[in-house]
Design a protein around this motif. Structure first.
Motif, PDB file in Angstrom:
ATOM      1  N   ASP A 149       0.918  -1.118  -0.111  1.00 39.50           N
ATOM      2  CA  ASP A 149      -0.114  -0.096   0.078  1.00 39.50           C
ATOM      3  C   ASP A 149       0.771   1.279   0.076  1.00 39.50           C
ATOM      4  N   GLY A 150       1.935   1.285   0.750  1.00 45.60           N
ATOM      5  CA  GLY A 150       2.623   2.401   1.148  1.00 45.60           C
ATOM      6  C   GLY A 150       3.590   2.684  -0.317  1.00 45.60           C
ATOM      7  N   LEU A 190      -9.775   6.793  -5.814  1.00 41.34           N
ATOM      8  CA  LEU A 190      -9.685   7.758  -4.766  1.00 41.34           C
ATOM      9  C   LEU A 190     -10.895   8.680  -4.984  1.00 41.34           C
ATOM     10  N   ALA A 191     -11.037   8.769  -6.047  1.00 41.57           N
ATOM     11  CA  ALA A 191     -12.609   9.775  -6.535  1.00 41.57           C
ATOM     12  C   ALA A 191     -13.409   9.025  -6.092  1.00 41.57           C
ATOM     13  N   LYS A 192     -13.872   7.706  -6.030  1.00 39.69           N
ATOM     14  CA  LYS A 192     -14.700   7.010  -5.573  1.00 39.69           C
ATOM     15  C   LYS A 192     -14.885   7.210  -3.977  1.00 39.69           C
ATOM     16  N   VAL A 306      -2.131   9.136   3.617  1.00 34.83           N
ATOM     17  CA  VAL A 306      -2.090   8.067   4.368  1.00 34.83           C
ATOM     18  C   VAL A 306      -3.175   7.864   5.593  1.00 34.83           C
ATOM     19  N   GLU A 307      -3.401   8.924   6.051  1.00 38.29           N
ATOM     20  CA  GLU A 307      -4.261   9.188   7.301  1.00 38.29           C
ATOM     21  C   GLU A 307      -5.713   8.650   6.592  1.00 38.29           C
ATOM     22  N   ARG A 308      -5.989   9.165   5.575  1.00 38.13           N
ATOM     23  CA  ARG A 308      -7.389   9.180   4.830  1.00 38.13           C
ATOM     24  C   ARG A 308      -7.383   7.500   4.385  1.00 38.13           C
ATOM     25  N   LEU A 309      -6.449   7.152   3.927  1.00 35.48           N
ATOM     26  CA  LEU A 309      -6.793   5.704   3.522  1.00 35.48           C
ATOM     27  C   LEU A 309      -7.002   4.628   4.662  1.00 35.48           C
ATOM     28  N   VAL A 310      -6.462   5.166   5.790  1.00 37.55           N
ATOM     29  CA  VAL A 310      -6.564   4.111   6.696  1.00 37.55           C
ATOM     30  C   VAL A 310      -8.346   4.481   7.266  1.00 37.55           C
ATOM     31  N   ALA A 311      -8.652   5.630   7.277  1.00 35.60           N
ATOM     32  CA  ALA A 311     -10.000   6.109   7.564  1.00 35.60           C
ATOM     33  C   ALA A 311     -11.065   5.369   6.625  1.00 35.60           C
ATOM     34  N   LEU A 314      -9.104   1.842   2.798  1.00 35.39           N
ATOM     35  CA  LEU A 314      -8.559   1.502   1.114  1.00 35.39           C
ATOM     36  C   LEU A 314      -7.406   1.190   1.031  1.00 35.39           C
ATOM     37  N   HIS A 315      -7.164   0.252   0.313  1.00 38.49           N
ATOM     38  CA  HIS A 315      -5.666  -0.311   0.040  1.00 38.49           C
ATOM     39  C   HIS A 315      -5.311  -0.387  -1.165  1.00 38.49           C
TER      40      HIS A 315
END
Ligand SMILES: [Zn+2]
Ligand SMILES: [Zn+2]
Length: 353
Positions: A149-150, A190-192, A306-311, A314-315
């Motif tokens: 992911d990173g 990301l748009a989704k 990165v913070e938002r992917l966790v929220a 999303l991977h």
């Protein structure tokens, strides 16, 4: 740390060469990162792998390739201020001078100091067992995200997120993405997550259209041909999309992105190279549209992402269709150059599954 390590370089004739290097010793403000995942970016293929076409910031200096590195700190130099041994880290792939106008905005990508060096271009990158990085270029990788992911955040996802934040995405929007390579797919993903109402994807490669559909990233996927503009208008009540992002870098696809955007709409150009030709009055001015250029991202927005992917749980890893060990990096680049795939990753240790 004593010993040597294997690293992959790109001689420029669509091949990969392996060399042995001493394991680097981190100096002041530096860390040694044990690589866990290193994904291949379209720029590697466009500017280095086939031929060394890149100039300036894209000039390749024969270093270890790979500018989407992610791993774990195994050794620290003196003078570190935030990170410590054992930390999981993403490497923002350009090391800027740190004090110019662009670096102070967090856009080390735009740094024009002679001290600027991009990992995998002018200084050693992620296609090796270890990477020497500057602490200031690191973004912490939360435990909820994998190293793969990173790795994708290091360039691809960061780039897409920047463009989407520039044009703003909401539940009002039908979003058109032209070019469904890894950057296009990441943009759709990301748009989704940002709430886009309807997602439309366009590409010339059937496999890519199928992949976007199979991954559930598009409501409508269209082949790029002379009917594409008409089809997008049909799908949007004749008005066009609120937002469009070109991820192809192709003249025709960029024109489609501009023409298929409705009045007062916004377009972001992300795909590199090529040109664009359109009729400013009917295609842009009379419809009050705005075009944004967007180049990579800033390091603070990368931290936000990165913070938002966790929220969002999303991977980015979901876009990886193929994984290879470092020894098979030549196969990895060949597949990526062929284009009939999603994202390709070179992985190590626990990421090799
Ligand atoms: Zn890149
Ligand atoms: Zn700078």
């Amino acid at each position: 740390m004593k010993g040597s390590m294997k690293g992959a370089v790109l001689p420029g004739n669509s091949t990969v060469a392996f060399r042995q290097y001493p394991i680097p010793e981190p100096g002041h403000g530096q860390v040694l990162v044990r690589m866990k995942s290193s994904t291949i970016c379209g720029s590697d293929i466009r500017a280095i792998y086939r031929e060394h076409l890149g100039k300036g910031p894209e000039g390749y200096q024969g270093v270890i390739a790979g500018h989407e590195p992610c791993g774990q700190i195994v050794r620290c130099g003196p003078g570190l201020r935030r990170f410590a041994e054992g930390a999981r880290v993403i490497v923002y792939h350009i090391s800027g001078c740190g004090i110019c106008y662009d670096c102070r905005r967090g856009f080390m990508i735009s740094c024009s100091s002679p001290l600027r060096a991009a990992y995998g271009w002018q200084r050693d990158g992620g296609m090796a067992e270890f990477l020497l990085a500057e602490e200031k270029d690191l973004v912490p990788l939360p435990n909820e995200l994998s190293y793969t992911d990173g790795a994708q955040v290091a360039c691809g996802f960061g780039t897409c997120y920047e463009a989407l934040e520039k044009i703003g995405i909401s539940g009002n929007d039908t979003v058109l993405v032209t070019g469904l390579g890894p950057v296009g797919l990441a943009t759709l993903m990301l748009a989704k997550a940002l709430g886009a109402r309807t997602l439309i994807g366009v590409d010339v490669v059937t496999e890519r259209i199928d992949l976007a559909r199979k991954m559930g990233l598009v409501h409508h996927s269209l082949p790029f041909d002379e009917h594409a503009l008409g089809r997008v208008r049909e799908l949007t009540g004749g008005r066009g999309c609120e937002r469009a992002i070109d991820c192809s870098g192709k003249d025709d696809a960029r024109r489609l992105a501009v023409q298929a955007t409705r009045k007062w709409g916004k377009i972001a150009l992300v795909g590199e190279g090529g040109s664009i030709k359109f009729d400013p009055s009917p295609d842009l001015l009379h419809d009050q549209k705005t075009i944004y250029g967007s180049w990579v991202t800033s390091i603070w927005l990368m931290e936000d992402l990165v913070e938002r992917l966790v929220a969002w749980t999303l991977h980015p890893e979901a876009l990886v269709t193929n994984r290879f060990p470092l020894e098979k990096a030549d196969e990895a680049y060949r597949l990526m150059a062929d284009g009939r795939c999603g994202k390709v990753a070179v992985v190590f240790d626990e990421e090799m599954k």
